[in-house]
Design a protein around this motif. Structure first.
Motif, short mmCIF file in Angstrom:
data_model
loop_
_atom_site.label_atom_id
_atom_site.label_comp_id
_atom_site.label_asym_id
_atom_site.label_seq_id
_atom_site.Cartn_x
_atom_site.Cartn_y
_atom_site.Cartn_z
N ARG A 71 -118.98 -24.20 11.28
CA ARG A 71 -117.93 -22.88 11.06
C ARG A 71 -117.59 -22.65 12.44
NH1 ARG A 71 -120.21 -20.33 7.20
NH2 ARG A 71 -118.79 -21.08 5.69
N TYR A 72 -116.25 -22.54 12.72
CA TYR A 72 -115.93 -22.03 13.99
C TYR A 72 -115.13 -20.73 14.13
CZ TYR A 72 -116.49 -27.15 15.07
OH TYR A 72 -116.79 -28.38 15.33
N GLN A 73 -115.39 -19.89 15.04
CA GLN A 73 -114.63 -18.82 15.42
C GLN A 73 -113.69 -19.35 16.76
OE1 GLN A 73 -114.47 -15.62 13.98
NE2 GLN A 73 -115.00 -16.65 12.39
N LEU A 74 -112.22 -19.31 16.57
CA LEU A 74 -111.57 -19.74 17.68
C LEU A 74 -110.72 -18.61 18.12
CD1 LEU A 74 -110.35 -23.30 16.31
CD2 LEU A 74 -112.54 -22.70 17.61
N LYS A 75 -110.53 -18.41 19.22
CA LYS A 75 -109.36 -17.58 20.03
C LYS A 75 -108.12 -18.59 20.11
CE LYS A 75 -108.12 -14.61 23.54
NZ LYS A 75 -108.73 -13.89 24.70
N VAL A 76 -107.00 -18.38 19.53
CA VAL A 76 -105.96 -19.52 19.57
C VAL A 76 -104.66 -18.73 19.84
CG1 VAL A 76 -106.81 -21.08 18.02
CG2 VAL A 76 -105.45 -19.27 17.10
N LYS A 77 -103.71 -19.42 20.19
CA LYS A 77 -102.40 -18.81 20.39
C LYS A 77 -101.64 -19.52 19.07
CE LYS A 77 -98.87 -20.68 23.17
NZ LYS A 77 -97.79 -21.04 24.18
N LYS A 78 -100.96 -18.53 18.30
CA LYS A 78 -100.28 -19.03 17.21
C LYS A 78 -98.90 -18.83 17.39
CE LYS A 78 -99.90 -16.89 12.56
NZ LYS A 78 -100.12 -15.95 11.48
N VAL A 79 -98.03 -20.17 17.27
CA VAL A 79 -96.78 -20.25 17.53
C VAL A 79 -95.85 -20.65 16.39
CG1 VAL A 79 -95.10 -21.36 18.95
CG2 VAL A 79 -97.30 -21.05 19.94
N GLN A 80 -94.79 -20.06 16.13
CA GLN A 80 -93.88 -20.26 14.95
C GLN A 80 -93.44 -21.64 14.98
OE1 GLN A 80 -92.00 -17.24 12.81
NE2 GLN A 80 -90.35 -18.88 12.17
N ASN A 81 -93.78 -22.57 14.19
CA ASN A 81 -93.36 -24.02 14.15
C ASN A 81 -92.01 -24.37 13.56
OD1 ASN A 81 -94.94 -26.10 15.59
ND2 ASN A 81 -96.12 -26.37 13.91
N PHE A 82 -91.50 -23.50 12.72
CA PHE A 82 -90.53 -23.95 11.83
C PHE A 82 -89.72 -22.75 11.32
CE2 PHE A 82 -93.38 -27.30 10.80
CZ PHE A 82 -92.77 -28.33 10.93
N ASP A 83 -88.46 -22.67 10.89
CA ASP A 83 -87.80 -21.52 10.23
C ASP A 83 -88.47 -21.30 9.06
OD1 ASP A 83 -86.14 -20.16 8.51
OD2 ASP A 83 -84.26 -20.73 9.70
N LYS A 85 -87.55 -20.66 6.06
CA LYS A 85 -86.83 -21.38 5.13
C LYS A 85 -86.85 -23.22 5.01
CE LYS A 85 -83.50 -17.55 5.57
NZ LYS A 85 -82.42 -17.20 6.31
N ASN A 86 -87.27 -23.40 6.05
CA ASN A 86 -87.40 -25.00 6.00
C ASN A 86 -88.68 -25.64 6.54
OD1 ASN A 86 -84.53 -25.05 5.67
ND2 ASN A 86 -84.22 -24.52 7.64
N SER A 92 -97.34 -26.81 8.35
CA SER A 92 -97.64 -25.56 8.45
C SER A 92 -96.56 -24.73 9.22
CB SER A 92 -99.05 -25.17 9.28
OG SER A 92 -99.12 -23.82 9.34
N LEU A 93 -96.33 -23.66 8.67
CA LEU A 93 -95.20 -22.73 9.34
C LEU A 93 -95.51 -22.31 10.89
CD1 LEU A 93 -92.56 -20.73 9.39
CD2 LEU A 93 -94.11 -18.95 8.54
N TYR A 94 -97.02 -22.50 10.87
CA TYR A 94 -97.52 -22.12 12.57
C TYR A 94 -98.16 -23.32 13.14
CZ TYR A 94 -96.21 -17.54 11.15
OH TYR A 94 -95.67 -16.44 10.66
N ARG A 95 -98.11 -23.23 14.48
CA ARG A 95 -98.83 -24.28 15.18
C ARG A 95 -100.08 -23.28 15.87
NH1 ARG A 95 -95.57 -25.50 19.54
NH2 ARG A 95 -96.88 -24.31 21.03
N TYR A 96 -101.33 -24.07 16.10
CA TYR A 96 -102.33 -23.14 16.91
C TYR A 96 -102.68 -23.88 18.09
CZ TYR A 96 -103.11 -20.40 12.62
OH TYR A 96 -103.18 -19.48 11.62
N ASP A 97 -102.74 -23.43 19.16
CA ASP A 97 -103.16 -24.02 20.45
C ASP A 97 -104.60 -23.43 20.91
OD1 ASP A 97 -100.58 -25.37 20.44
OD2 ASP A 97 -99.79 -23.99 21.96
#
Length: 109
Positions: A71-83, A85-86, A92-97
């Motif tokens: 089990r991991y706890q991660l600090k990530v940057k959450k970036v919206q991938n898509f509109d 509606k599409n 996923s709506l979001y991408r994690y880095d």
């Protein structure tokens, strides 16, 4: 003349370091929990997905090497991938880095 060359060079360096404002507006830093097992999920076809915050996550986390049984706890940057509606069925709506692995805890069966 040297002073002008220096100022022109400095201006070019600053322009080259600029960040896309759109990416900054749609990203945020957060802490997420990645579960110890992959789960069945369906998009275009059946597949296995990681669980992120208890829900199936249809992508990878950039820079993160997932190992089952932890089990991991991660600090990530959450970036919206898509509109919103599409969003494709198997995405996923979001991408994690990955920014940092905060913890990695072995989970016994």
């Amino acid at each position: 003349m040297m002073k002008m060359l220096f100022l022109a060079s400095a201006a070019l360096v600053l322009v080259g370091c600029s960040t896309d404002p759109k990416d900054l507006e749609s990203s945020q830093v957060e802490t997420v929990t990645v579960g110890p097992t992959m789960v069945n999920c369906v998009g275009v076809g059946a597949r296995k997905c990681m669980t992120v915050n208890g829900a199936a996550y249809y992508s990878t986390i950039k820079g993160f090497d997932y190992q089952p049984g932890y089990r991991y706890q991660l600090k990530v940057k959450k970036v919206q991938n898509f509109d919103p509606k599409n969003v494709p069925a198997d995405a996923s709506l979001y991408r994690y880095d990955l920014i940092k692995v905060i913890s990695k805890t072995a989970v016994s069966n």
